[in-house]
Design a protein around this motif. Structure first.
Motif, PDB file in Angstrom:
ATOM      1  N   ASP A 148      27.261  43.677  35.074  1.00 48.68           N
ATOM      2  CA  ASP A 148      26.940  43.893  36.482  1.00 48.68           C
ATOM      3  C   ASP A 148      26.835  42.514  37.116  1.00 48.68           C
ATOM      4  N   TYR A 149      27.975  42.007  37.599  1.00 49.37           N
ATOM      5  CA  TYR A 149      28.004  40.660  38.138  1.00 49.37           C
ATOM      6  C   TYR A 149      27.180  40.521  39.416  1.00 49.37           C
ATOM      7  N   ARG A 150      27.002  41.594  40.150  1.00 53.54           N
ATOM      8  CA  ARG A 150      26.283  41.563  41.426  1.00 53.54           C
ATOM      9  C   ARG A 150      26.722  40.391  42.298  1.00 53.54           C
ATOM     10  N   ALA A 151      28.026  40.280  42.415  1.00 49.06           N
ATOM     11  CA  ALA A 151      28.615  39.248  43.265  1.00 49.06           C
ATOM     12  C   ALA A 151      29.674  39.901  44.127  1.00 49.06           C
ATOM     13  N   ALA A 152      30.087  39.205  45.138  1.00 52.76           N
ATOM     14  CA  ALA A 152      31.148  39.730  45.988  1.00 52.76           C
ATOM     15  C   ALA A 152      32.385  39.988  45.147  1.00 52.76           C
ATOM     16  N   CYS A 153      33.086  41.068  45.446  1.00 55.09           N
ATOM     17  CA  CYS A 153      34.297  41.418  44.689  1.00 55.09           C
ATOM     18  C   CYS A 153      35.287  40.269  44.672  1.00 55.09           C
ATOM     19  N   ALA A 154      35.376  39.518  45.759  1.00 54.80           N
ATOM     20  CA  ALA A 154      36.296  38.381  45.800  1.00 54.80           C
ATOM     21  C   ALA A 154      35.918  37.349  44.750  1.00 54.80           C
ATOM     22  N   SER A 155      34.628  37.102  44.562  1.00 54.88           N
ATOM     23  CA  SER A 155      34.179  36.136  43.558  1.00 54.88           C
ATOM     24  C   SER A 155      34.506  36.622  42.154  1.00 54.88           C
ATOM     25  N   VAL A 156      34.274  37.890  41.900  1.00 55.72           N
ATOM     26  CA  VAL A 156      34.563  38.463  40.583  1.00 55.72           C
ATOM     27  C   VAL A 156      36.057  38.379  40.298  1.00 55.72           C
ATOM     28  N   ALA A 157      36.874  38.857  41.220  1.00 52.54           N
ATOM     29  CA  ALA A 157      38.324  38.897  41.016  1.00 52.54           C
ATOM     30  C   ALA A 157      38.905  37.501  40.861  1.00 52.54           C
ATOM     31  N   SER A 158      38.525  36.574  41.724  1.00 54.79           N
ATOM     32  CA  SER A 158      39.094  35.232  41.625  1.00 54.79           C
ATOM     33  C   SER A 158      38.611  34.529  40.366  1.00 54.79           C
ATOM     34  N   GLY A 159      37.374  34.779  39.954  1.00 55.76           N
ATOM     35  CA  GLY A 159      36.863  34.188  38.720  1.00 55.76           C
ATOM     36  C   GLY A 159      37.613  34.669  37.498  1.00 55.76           C
ATOM     37  N   ILE A 160      37.909  35.952  37.440  1.00 54.59           N
ATOM     38  CA  ILE A 160      38.668  36.508  36.311  1.00 54.59           C
ATOM     39  C   ILE A 160      40.090  35.962  36.334  1.00 54.59           C
ATOM     40  N   ALA A 161      40.717  35.924  37.496  1.00 53.68           N
ATOM     41  CA  ALA A 161      42.104  35.457  37.601  1.00 53.68           C
ATOM     42  C   ALA A 161      42.230  33.977  37.235  1.00 53.68           C
ATOM     43  N   GLU A 162      41.266  33.168  37.648  1.00 53.83           N
ATOM     44  CA  GLU A 162      41.354  31.723  37.415  1.00 53.83           C
ATOM     45  C   GLU A 162      40.911  31.317  36.020  1.00 53.83           C
ATOM     46  N   LYS A 163      39.807  31.892  35.539  1.00 53.69           N
ATOM     47  CA  LYS A 163      39.224  31.435  34.292  1.00 53.69           C
ATOM     48  C   LYS A 163      39.381  32.418  33.143  1.00 53.69           C
ATOM     49  N   GLY A 164      39.528  33.680  33.464  1.00 55.98           N
ATOM     50  CA  GLY A 164      39.631  34.685  32.404  1.00 55.98           C
ATOM     51  C   GLY A 164      38.295  34.930  31.736  1.00 55.98           C
ATOM     52  N   GLY A 165      37.822  33.963  30.991  1.00 56.11           N
ATOM     53  CA  GLY A 165      36.537  34.108  30.316  1.00 56.11           C
ATOM     54  C   GLY A 165      36.559  35.244  29.330  1.00 56.11           C
ATOM     55  N   GLU A 166      35.781  36.256  29.612  1.00 52.17           N
ATOM     56  CA  GLU A 166      35.676  37.411  28.726  1.00 52.17           C
ATOM     57  C   GLU A 166      36.846  38.379  28.890  1.00 52.17           C
ATOM     58  N   TRP A 167      37.725  38.137  29.828  1.00 59.64           N
ATOM     59  CA  TRP A 167      38.820  39.052  30.143  1.00 59.64           C
ATOM     60  C   TRP A 167      40.147  38.522  29.621  1.00 59.64           C
TER      61      TRP A 167
END
Length: 126
Positions: free
Chosen positions: A41-60
């Motif tokens: 539950d990131y509790r962040a703006a969808c734009a922050s979640v989506a751009s974070g996953i696209a740029e860094k991947g991390g757990e995804w």
């Protein structure tokens, strides 16, 4: 596939995690939950979640070839990755958007097809 029809038609609301309304990330969390997968539950703006996953991947992990169901879909709608949906198989996805609330849409939809950035699966799953 788990039942999701009760989600269709629910209104979009920023930061809403259900059950009466959803933001795009809140809906993704609920749909994955119904598939037995717990998302953060990131509790962040969808734009922050989506751009974070696209740029860094991390757990995804970005998917290639045959798409898993469910798969998180990232979309670019304002020049950046700022929206998520969930791939349901059969070339359809579900998402929550201010233009219509929760809807199931074909992946070749004239508006959404050209905005798909990629498909992702949680990296912590086998």
């Amino acid at each position: 596939m788990p039942a999701i029809s009760d989600l269709v038609g629910k209104p979009f609301l920023d930061d809403a995690m259900g059950p009466d309304s959803y933001c795009c990330w809140g809906l993704a969390v609920e749909v994955f939950r119904r598939f037995g997968v717990c998302l953060p539950d990131y509790r962040a703006a969808c734009a922050s979640v989506a751009s974070g996953i696209a740029e860094k991947g991390g757990e995804w992990v970005r998917c290639g070839g045959e798409m898993p169901v469910p798969a998180l879909m990232l979309f670019t709608t304002a020049g950046i990755c700022d929206h998520v949906g969930v791939y349901l198989g059969s070339e359809k996805f579900i998402h929550a958007h201010e233009m219509g609330g929760v809807t199931v849409v074909p992946t070749n939809h004239i508006f959404w097809k050209k905005r798909i950035e990629g498909y992702y699966r949680p990296g912590w799953l086998p």
